[in-house]
Design a protein around this motif. Structure first.
Motif, PDB file in Angstrom:
ATOM      1  N   ALA A  30       0.827  -1.204  -0.126  1.00 54.89           N
ATOM      2  CA  ALA A  30      -0.071   0.128  -0.083  1.00 54.89           C
ATOM      3  C   ALA A  30       1.057   1.238   0.184  1.00 54.89           C
ATOM      4  O   ALA A  30       0.427   2.419  -0.602  1.00 54.89           O
ATOM      5  CB  ALA A  30      -0.885   0.031   1.213  1.00 54.89           C
ATOM      6  N   ALA A  31       2.069   1.105   0.881  1.00 58.25           N
ATOM      7  CA  ALA A  31       2.692   2.446   0.735  1.00 58.25           C
ATOM      8  C   ALA A  31       3.669   2.767  -0.375  1.00 58.25           C
ATOM      9  O   ALA A  31       4.065   3.809  -0.655  1.00 58.25           O
ATOM     10  CB  ALA A  31       3.973   2.289   1.953  1.00 58.25           C
ATOM     11  N   TYR A  32       3.979   1.852  -1.301  1.00 58.02           N
ATOM     12  CA  TYR A  32       4.652   2.036  -2.502  1.00 58.02           C
ATOM     13  C   TYR A  32       4.068   1.774  -3.818  1.00 58.02           C
ATOM     14  O   TYR A  32       4.677   1.889  -4.960  1.00 58.02           O
ATOM     15  CB  TYR A  32       6.019   0.972  -2.418  1.00 58.02           C
ATOM     16  N   LYS A  33       2.738   1.367  -3.892  1.00 59.92           N
ATOM     17  CA  LYS A  33       1.923   1.315  -5.183  1.00 59.92           C
ATOM     18  C   LYS A  33       1.701   2.609  -5.833  1.00 59.92           C
ATOM     19  O   LYS A  33       1.926   3.747  -5.239  1.00 59.92           O
ATOM     20  CB  LYS A  33       0.758   0.466  -5.062  1.00 59.92           C
ATOM     21  N   PHE A  34       1.576   2.630  -7.087  1.00 58.40           N
ATOM     22  CA  PHE A  34       1.496   3.784  -7.744  1.00 58.40           C
ATOM     23  C   PHE A  34      -0.194   4.048  -7.525  1.00 58.40           C
ATOM     24  O   PHE A  34      -1.074   3.391  -7.519  1.00 58.40           O
ATOM     25  CB  PHE A  34       1.124   3.487  -9.320  1.00 58.40           C
ATOM     26  N   GLU A  35      -0.680   5.295  -7.046  1.00 62.22           N
ATOM     27  CA  GLU A  35      -1.994   5.908  -6.642  1.00 62.22           C
ATOM     28  C   GLU A  35      -1.924   7.306  -6.803  1.00 62.22           C
ATOM     29  O   GLU A  35      -0.997   8.029  -6.302  1.00 62.22           O
ATOM     30  CB  GLU A  35      -2.103   5.374  -5.198  1.00 62.22           C
ATOM     31  N   VAL A  36      -2.829   7.529  -7.592  1.00 61.24           N
ATOM     32  CA  VAL A  36      -3.042   9.021  -7.989  1.00 61.24           C
ATOM     33  C   VAL A  36      -3.204   9.861  -6.892  1.00 61.24           C
ATOM     34  O   VAL A  36      -2.407  10.970  -7.062  1.00 61.24           O
ATOM     35  CB  VAL A  36      -4.299   9.058  -9.135  1.00 61.24           C
ATOM     36  N   ASP A  37      -3.993   9.872  -6.042  1.00 61.86           N
ATOM     37  CA  ASP A  37      -4.174  10.716  -4.811  1.00 61.86           C
ATOM     38  C   ASP A  37      -2.870  10.656  -4.018  1.00 61.86           C
ATOM     39  O   ASP A  37      -2.445  11.897  -3.877  1.00 61.86           O
ATOM     40  CB  ASP A  37      -5.332  10.201  -3.829  1.00 61.86           C
ATOM     41  N   SER A  38      -2.132   9.931  -3.907  1.00 62.17           N
ATOM     42  CA  SER A  38      -1.206   9.770  -3.189  1.00 62.17           C
ATOM     43  C   SER A  38       0.045  10.593  -3.848  1.00 62.17           C
ATOM     44  O   SER A  38       0.870  11.331  -3.253  1.00 62.17           O
ATOM     45  CB  SER A  38      -0.622   8.429  -2.877  1.00 62.17           C
ATOM     46  N   ILE A  39       0.148  10.652  -5.190  1.00 58.73           N
ATOM     47  CA  ILE A  39       1.192  11.360  -5.644  1.00 58.73           C
ATOM     48  C   ILE A  39       0.852  12.686  -6.147  1.00 58.73           C
ATOM     49  O   ILE A  39       1.520  13.649  -6.024  1.00 58.73           O
ATOM     50  CB  ILE A  39       1.462  10.476  -7.184  1.00 58.73           C
ATOM     51  N   LEU A  40      -0.289  13.051  -6.561  1.00 54.27           N
ATOM     52  CA  LEU A  40      -0.882  14.335  -6.865  1.00 54.27           C
ATOM     53  C   LEU A  40      -1.273  15.294  -5.452  1.00 54.27           C
ATOM     54  O   LEU A  40      -0.842  16.236  -5.362  1.00 54.27           O
ATOM     55  CB  LEU A  40      -1.963  14.415  -7.855  1.00 54.27           C
ATOM     56  N   PHE A  41      -1.850  14.477  -4.697  1.00 53.71           N
ATOM     57  CA  PHE A  41      -2.613  15.063  -3.581  1.00 53.71           C
ATOM     58  C   PHE A  41      -1.668  15.151  -2.471  1.00 53.71           C
ATOM     59  O   PHE A  41      -1.498  16.435  -1.822  1.00 53.71           O
ATOM     60  CB  PHE A  41      -3.714  14.421  -3.195  1.00 53.71           C
ATOM     61  N   HIS A  42      -0.915  14.208  -2.174  1.00 53.88           N
ATOM     62  CA  HIS A  42       0.307  14.202  -1.135  1.00 53.88           C
ATOM     63  C   HIS A  42       1.525  14.247  -1.522  1.00 53.88           C
ATOM     64  O   HIS A  42       2.623  13.922  -0.576  1.00 53.88           O
ATOM     65  CB  HIS A  42      -0.027  12.608  -0.214  1.00 53.88           C
ATOM     66  N   LYS A  43       1.825  14.335  -2.733  1.00 53.59           N
ATOM     67  CA  LYS A  43       3.370  14.672  -3.296  1.00 53.59           C
ATOM     68  C   LYS A  43       4.123  13.307  -2.962  1.00 53.59           C
ATOM     69  O   LYS A  43       5.228  13.781  -2.641  1.00 53.59           O
ATOM     70  CB  LYS A  43       3.916  15.912  -2.689  1.00 53.59           C
ATOM     71  N   ASP A  44       3.629  12.057  -3.012  1.00 55.97           N
ATOM     72  CA  ASP A  44       4.320  10.969  -2.592  1.00 55.97           C
ATOM     73  C   ASP A  44       5.007  10.534  -3.958  1.00 55.97           C
ATOM     74  O   ASP A  44       4.703   9.388  -4.439  1.00 55.97           O
ATOM     75  CB  ASP A  44       3.712  10.051  -2.149  1.00 55.97           C
ATOM     76  N   PHE A  45       6.026  11.272  -4.490  1.00 52.61           N
ATOM     77  CA  PHE A  45       6.613  11.082  -5.736  1.00 52.61           C
ATOM     78  C   PHE A  45       7.347   9.737  -5.949  1.00 52.61           C
ATOM     79  O   PHE A  45       7.824   9.082  -7.194  1.00 52.61           O
ATOM     80  CB  PHE A  45       7.336  12.328  -6.345  1.00 52.61           C
ATOM     81  N   LYS A  46       7.779   9.181  -4.813  1.00 53.01           N
ATOM     82  CA  LYS A  46       8.419   7.858  -4.837  1.00 53.01           C
ATOM     83  C   LYS A  46       7.708   6.762  -5.633  1.00 53.01           C
ATOM     84  O   LYS A  46       8.370   5.883  -6.055  1.00 53.01           O
ATOM     85  CB  LYS A  46       8.860   7.536  -3.524  1.00 53.01           C
ATOM     86  N   ARG A  47       6.392   6.804  -5.402  1.00 53.27           N
ATOM     87  CA  ARG A  47       5.636   5.830  -5.974  1.00 53.27           C
ATOM     88  C   ARG A  47       5.744   5.715  -7.337  1.00 53.27           C
ATOM     89  O   ARG A  47       5.384   4.660  -8.281  1.00 53.27           O
ATOM     90  CB  ARG A  47       4.299   6.046  -5.609  1.00 53.27           C
ATOM     91  N   LEU A  48       6.240   6.712  -8.129  1.00 54.50           N
ATOM     92  CA  LEU A  48       6.416   6.776  -9.635  1.00 54.50           C
ATOM     93  C   LEU A  48       7.670   5.695  -9.905  1.00 54.50           C
ATOM     94  O   LEU A  48       7.455   5.385 -11.191  1.00 54.50           O
ATOM     95  CB  LEU A  48       6.615   8.158 -10.006  1.00 54.50           C
TER      96      LEU A  48
END
Length: 281
Positions: A30-48
């Motif tokens: 859950a912490a490392y998968k690609f997820e749109v909200d986590s990347i765009l909303f929470h700026k968790d860019f490592k998921r890319l």
């Protein structure tokens, strides 16, 4: 199939180890998968990047790794280890960036898998090696590289527009295009000896991506259910909702202070007030 080069071996090992961790630990997945909200909303860019080293299950992992194994040594020998890993990682990120653009309004969209990077490796090989043939796990014969590439691009474009199935066609197409372009940049002489193949696989991908960048609305024309529900839950909607929820919580805490005093707040409630105060400065 050729023996693995050093970089190919490291990439396969990293995929197996990280995917196994995701199989056995749902929190890691859950912490490392690609997820749109986590990347765009929470700026968790490592998921890319991290999402491409996770897989849904063993079949998904083995399918991708067999494809990587089939092409990695050929391409690593041609480009060198440093350029090979650069192409792999750039295709990985490029594929996920296209998926992020296509699904930017779908906050809950998530994905995992190395397919974008693997497509980059396969399509770079098609671009650099004239006469190469590519097979599939489902058919007993091989396609000429240019024909496989053209069919794959057509299927990917249809998949993106129709939104059918649970396949990340966007990451595949983005990774494939990056693989071709970067391979040609690294070895520009390929444009002279393999121009037909490069043009026939790269131009449709490039044209389609430029069209959806300029006219994102073309992505909703093929799917009736998607057209029927044009009201998206956008990033702005989610931002406004969070702001509203946060303000409602602050109002509740202020009412509690007014009625029972500051000491009635728990440590977590006091932290909430402090964080909101900082955000409003």
């Amino acid at each position: 199939m050729n023996d693995l080069g050093l970089i190919g071996f490291i990439l396969l090992l990293a995929n197996f180890l990280f995917s196994y961790k995701g199989f056995t630990n749902p929190q890691v997945f859950a912490a490392y998968k690609f997820e749109v909200d986590s990347i765009l909303f929470h700026k968790d860019f490592k998921r890319l990047v991290s999402s491409a080293f996770l897989h849904v299950n063993w079949m998904h992992l083995i399918f991708n790794m067999l494809s990587l194994y089939a092409f990695s040594n050929l391409l690593e020998n041609q480009l060198g280890g440093l350029n090979f890993v650069l192409l792999y990682l750039t295709s990985l990120v490029g594929g996920n960036l296209l998926a992020l653009f296509v699904h930017r309004q779908h906050g809950s969209y998530s994905a995992v898998g190395a397919s974008g990077a693997v497509c980059g490796v396969i399509f770079a090989s098609i671009a650099l090696f004239p006469g190469i043939e590519v097979g599939t796990f489902f058919l007993p014969f091989q396609f000429p590289g240019w024909l496989f590439g053209l069919l794959y691009v057509a299927i990917s474009i249809y998949g993106i527009k129709s939104k059918r199935g649970n396949i990340g066609h966007e990451a595949h197409l983005g990774g494939a295009l990056i693989g071709v372009l970067l391979a040609c940049y690294m070895q520009p002489e390929a444009l002279a000896y393999n121009l037909f193949t490069i043009a026939i696989i790269a131009l449709p991908m490039l044209a389609f991506i430029l069209i959806i960048l300029a006219r994102p609305d073309v992505l909703v024309t093929d799917n009736f259910n998607f057209k029927k529900n044009k009201r998206y839950y956008t990033l702005e909607d989610r931002t406004n909702e969070e702001r509203t929820n946060r303000q409602q919580e602050v109002d509740r805490l202020l009412d509690k202070i007014k009625q029972k005093g500051l000491n009635s707040l728990t440590a977590k409630e006091q932290q909430t007030l402090q964080e909101n105060s900082k955000k409003n400065r």
